[in-house]
Write a protein that holds these residues in place. Structure first.
Motif, PDB file in Angstrom:
ATOM      1  N   THR A 260       0.821  -1.218   0.000  1.00 27.66           N
ATOM      2  CA  THR A 260       0.000   0.000   0.000  1.00 27.66           C
ATOM      3  C   THR A 260       0.850   1.261   0.000  1.00 27.66           C
ATOM      4  O   THR A 260       1.964   1.283   0.516  1.00 27.66           O
ATOM      5  CB  THR A 260      -0.886   0.058   1.271  1.00 27.66           C
TER       6      THR A 260
ATOM      7  N   ASP B  53     -10.640  -1.451  -6.904  1.00 27.36           N
ATOM      8  CA  ASP B  53     -11.228  -2.363  -7.895  1.00 27.36           C
ATOM      9  C   ASP B  53     -11.988  -1.640  -9.012  1.00 27.36           C
ATOM     10  O   ASP B  53     -12.553  -2.281  -9.893  1.00 27.36           O
ATOM     11  CB  ASP B  53     -12.088  -3.451  -7.220  1.00 27.36           C
TER      12      ASP B  53
ATOM     13  N   GLY C 189      -7.730   1.095   0.951  1.00 20.00           N
ATOM     14  CA  GLY C 189      -8.239   0.394  -0.229  1.00 20.00           C
ATOM     15  C   GLY C 189      -8.659   1.278  -1.380  1.00 20.00           C
ATOM     16  O   GLY C 189      -9.345   0.827  -2.308  1.00 20.00           O
TER      17      GLY C 189
ATOM     18  N   PRO D 299     -12.369   3.301  -5.411  1.00 20.27           N
ATOM     19  CA  PRO D 299     -11.824   2.074  -4.840  1.00 20.27           C
ATOM     20  C   PRO D 299     -10.819   1.444  -5.823  1.00 20.27           C
ATOM     21  O   PRO D 299     -10.923   1.654  -7.041  1.00 20.27           O
ATOM     22  CB  PRO D 299     -13.059   1.184  -4.682  1.00 20.27           C
TER      23      PRO D 299
ATOM     24  N   GLY E 257      -2.891   0.719  -4.238  1.00 17.16           N
ATOM     25  CA  GLY E 257      -3.977   1.288  -3.462  1.00 17.16           C
ATOM     26  C   GLY E 257      -3.370   1.898  -2.206  1.00 17.16           C
ATOM     27  O   GLY E 257      -2.172   1.707  -1.925  1.00 17.16           O
TER      28      GLY E 257
END
Ligand SMILES: Cc1ncc(COP(=O)(O)O)c(C=O)c1O
Length: 273
Positions: free
Chosen positions: A130, A220, A170, A218, A166
């Protein structure tokens, strides 16, 4: 090859920095990478302003913009090339072996390397590590870049040219040396600075020139975005044709293709926007 080190041009073979330079021993330094086309630096004023912001964030003395400009001009003149990566490095200078900084004053290096124009599209991977959006170095362009070295090596292992991070909560953040944009319902979005990403100069210009919105996204989102592209000093605007295992249709989708065109036009008209 001639580089600038502490006040003058030197041969790269004989230019020497102390082995006790705090940039070397603990990564106590900052840098800028500036694109140089036919000997002309692009967006140098914005790069110098960011250099000063990074210096302030690290508690380094404010770099002398006139000196850095002189150094860049001298290095560009001494090393003619069609496309150059001009690299400004500014460190804490000769210091103790621990994290305390010495009082010898900073080290300034301006170097250049020849490069070629990037392909119009590329592949990226996401990585499990991260970005810390709340760290002491968040948003600063420091020479403490080993996390990027590790992530970029992972990208290369997977046939990609960039790794995307990310942050700790997240959200989509940035690449090892680029910012990331996605197209959703035909509109361009990029993570805001509070995501922990660097305030990329190319990101800034792309937002100004395309009207892209800064949006919390996000990680994703990369699996459903209609288009994805990267921005950086040496990529300009670059389409993404694969994210992990997901192939994106076409080389550059229509929105990305337009952003690439607009960026080329605007940056061609004004070398210091
Ligand atoms: C971590 C990181 N994010 C984003 C960028 C893109 O910034 P710029 O457009 O100023 O090159 C860079 C710089 O290369 C970077 O190192």
């Amino acid at each position: 090859m001639k580089i600038w080190l502490d006040g003058g041009l030197r041969d790269i073979e004989s230019a020497r920095v102390s082995v006790l330079d705090h940039g070397l021993t603990v990564g106590d330094g900052i840098f800028e990478t500036v694109k140089a086309v036919d000997g002309e630096p692009f967006a140098l004023t914005r790069h110098l302003n960011r250099l000063s912001r990074s210096a302030r964030g690290l508690g380094l003395p404010d770099p002398d913009h006139d000196e850095v400009r002189r150094a860049c001009a001298a290095v560009l003149e001494a090393n003619p090339m069609p496309l150059g990566r001009l690299r400004i490095t500014y460190t804490g200078g000769h210091g103790p072996l621990g994290s305390d900084r010495g009082d010898h004053g900073p080290t300034l290096v301006v170097a250049i390397g020849e490069t070629t124009r990037r392909p119009d599209s590329t592949a990226v991977v996401t990585v499990p590590w991260t970005r810390n959006e709340r760290g002491a170095l968040t948003g600063l362009k420091t020479t403490s870049y080993a996390e990027n070295v590790v992530a970029l090596a992972r990208a290369h292992q997977h046939g990609a040219s960039e790794a995307l991070f990310g942050n700790t909560v997240g959200q989509l953040c940035e690449g090892t040396g680029s910012n990331v944009f996605v197209v959703l319902d035909g509109e361009i979005h990029t993570p805001p600075l509070v995501s922990g990403c660097l305030a990329g100069i190319t990101r800034e210009l792309a937002i100004e020139w395309t009207g892209a919105k800064e949006t919390d996204l996000p990680l994703d989102v990369l699996q459903r975005a209609e288009e994805v592209f990267l921005t950086s000093t040496l990529r300009d605007v670059q389409a993404v044709h694969r994210v992990d295992d997901r192939e994106l249709p076409g080389t550059a989708g229509p929105v990305t293709a337009k952003a690439m065109r607009v960026f080329d036009e605007r940056s061609g008209h004004d070398l210091d926007p």
